[in-house]
Design a protein around this motif. Sequence first.
Motif, short mmCIF file in Angstrom:
data_model
loop_
_atom_site.label_atom_id
_atom_site.label_comp_id
_atom_site.label_asym_id
_atom_site.label_seq_id
_atom_site.Cartn_x
_atom_site.Cartn_y
_atom_site.Cartn_z
N GLY B 107 0.81 -1.21 0.00
CA GLY B 107 0.00 0.00 0.00
C GLY B 107 0.85 1.26 0.00
O GLY B 107 0.57 2.23 -0.72
N LYS B 109 3.89 1.46 -1.08
CA LYS B 109 4.63 1.52 -2.34
C LYS B 109 3.78 2.15 -3.44
O LYS B 109 4.23 3.06 -4.12
CB LYS B 109 5.06 0.10 -2.73
CG LYS B 109 6.07 0.08 -3.85
CD LYS B 109 6.61 -1.33 -4.06
CE LYS B 109 7.58 -1.36 -5.22
NZ LYS B 109 8.11 -2.69 -5.47
N VAL B 110 2.54 1.66 -3.59
CA VAL B 110 1.71 2.23 -4.67
C VAL B 110 1.34 3.68 -4.39
O VAL B 110 1.00 4.43 -5.31
CB VAL B 110 0.42 1.42 -4.96
CG1 VAL B 110 0.77 0.05 -5.52
CG2 VAL B 110 -0.47 1.30 -3.74
N ARG B 111 1.45 4.09 -3.14
CA ARG B 111 1.14 5.49 -2.85
C ARG B 111 2.39 6.35 -2.83
O ARG B 111 2.37 7.50 -2.40
CB ARG B 111 0.35 5.59 -1.54
CG ARG B 111 -1.06 4.99 -1.73
CD ARG B 111 -1.96 5.22 -0.56
NE ARG B 111 -1.40 4.63 0.64
CZ ARG B 111 -1.40 5.25 1.83
NH1 ARG B 111 -1.92 6.44 1.96
NH2 ARG B 111 -0.89 4.65 2.86
#
Lengths: 262, 256
Positions: B107, B109-111
Amino acid sequence: MNKTFWESKWAKPISAFISIFGFLLIWHIGVNSSSLGELMPGPIDVLSRFVGSFSVNIGQYTILGHALWSLSRVAIAYSVASFAGVICGLAMGRYPKFEAAFRPYFEIIRPIPPIAWIPMAILWFGLGELTKYFLIFLAAFSNVTLNAYTGAISVDPELIGAARMLGASDNQIFRTITIPASVPHIFAGMQISLSSSWATVVAAEMVRSSEGIGWMIVSGMEINNMQQILAGIVAIGLIGYGLATFMRFLERKLLVWNERGA
Amino acid sequence: MERTRSIDNVLQARDISKTFVTDRETTHVVEKFDIEVKKNEFVVLFGPGQCGKTTILKILAGLEKPSTGEILLNNQKVTEPGPARGYVFQSLAIFPWLTVMGNVEYGLKVRGVSKAERRERAQHYINLVGLEGFENHYPVKISGGMKQRVGIARAYCNEPDVLLMDEPFGALDAQTRYLMQDEITRIWEKEKRTVIFVTNNIEEAVYLADRIVLLKNCPTSIDNEYIIDLPRPRSNVDPKFLTIRQEITEVMDKTL
């Protein structure tokens, strides 16, 4: 604890050895004690021809040279087909309109055996290497594409939901969820395609070539040399088995996270 | 029962209903469901078997669209899933190609959180759920209870305002289940979060909840609510525990 023979790790290799040895023995006796000998050389003849062809040229090359010719044709066309297939398949999974427009072609082309294209391929690409590449490409491309597509659309929706809840955008979901989740499918497609590519290169070389394992068989037919034909067939089998083993090895290395790979 | 209406509400659902329409039939799964959840409250949605509890939770998450009604998160209307709500799936939904660390930090990482920071935060939650030493293991190599810990750490690591947990221990054996109930209590006491927890196990509900919302069967709506103010950690042989458990079971048996 006393293990019986069938539980030991040697059971399989020993069984295989006894089976193969028995088969060769029956072959040998059959050829030497009946009129079968006129239709078929014995196993000793074939194997000595096979082993001998590593040092004595058949045509321009030794058997190793011919095998390398065939393998390099597969390597080039199969790599291009796999790369293009993965891209096309994932793109069809990502963009429904692309899928709607193109998937019917793949579904229709897949069941056509590549060798059916030989006459047209020769007309289009001549008698050289391009025709062989084209046929191998056909053998691999639609299988890899359709497998990659299946992988991309059969991702567990809960995994996509989990990624979405964690804040991933559509593009991030495709890159970090859909693609890795498709890899086992892609690998399965590439395994099937490698086998059919190998079968296709032999067929293509049998039609028109001056080197390669397929050529070895045709030239054996022309000079009426059954030992050479069967030595070629043995090579096809062994190399095909080797390629399949290599792919399984790669799968175990690259897919440690997958149940099948673990 | 009187329900408080205050600015402290993290999550509100107003007049939610859900109808599935197929060619053959129309199924009312949820009807007139209202809930208000206060900050750091541990709410358990409890009800019998197949009664749309998961559907309610998915609607609260934004993973399913309600047929009517709206969801307010911090007094803002929400219609899509997003990282302010964490979700722990019944099916685990751990990413099998990522290691324990890869799952927990996903989470962040994708943000776009930097690698050093997300490693540090993920490590904190890995330690919190007791998975230190397993950071580089793939999910296929760890047990069901450990996978569920990964799911909890992954949801926690995003630091959501509300954690939604859908029967997270349903697939575990009884022993592991008791252990995980203690764990979730310990984690929740250590790092307070608002939790909405779905279960069909009455003992689990009384063991974990600040407030139990008893649900009626299909179509699902709220039957009654119970405030459980027993001190934690609770004991499932404590007479008060057994009284509450008995009371709720009797009410449920009548509605069935």
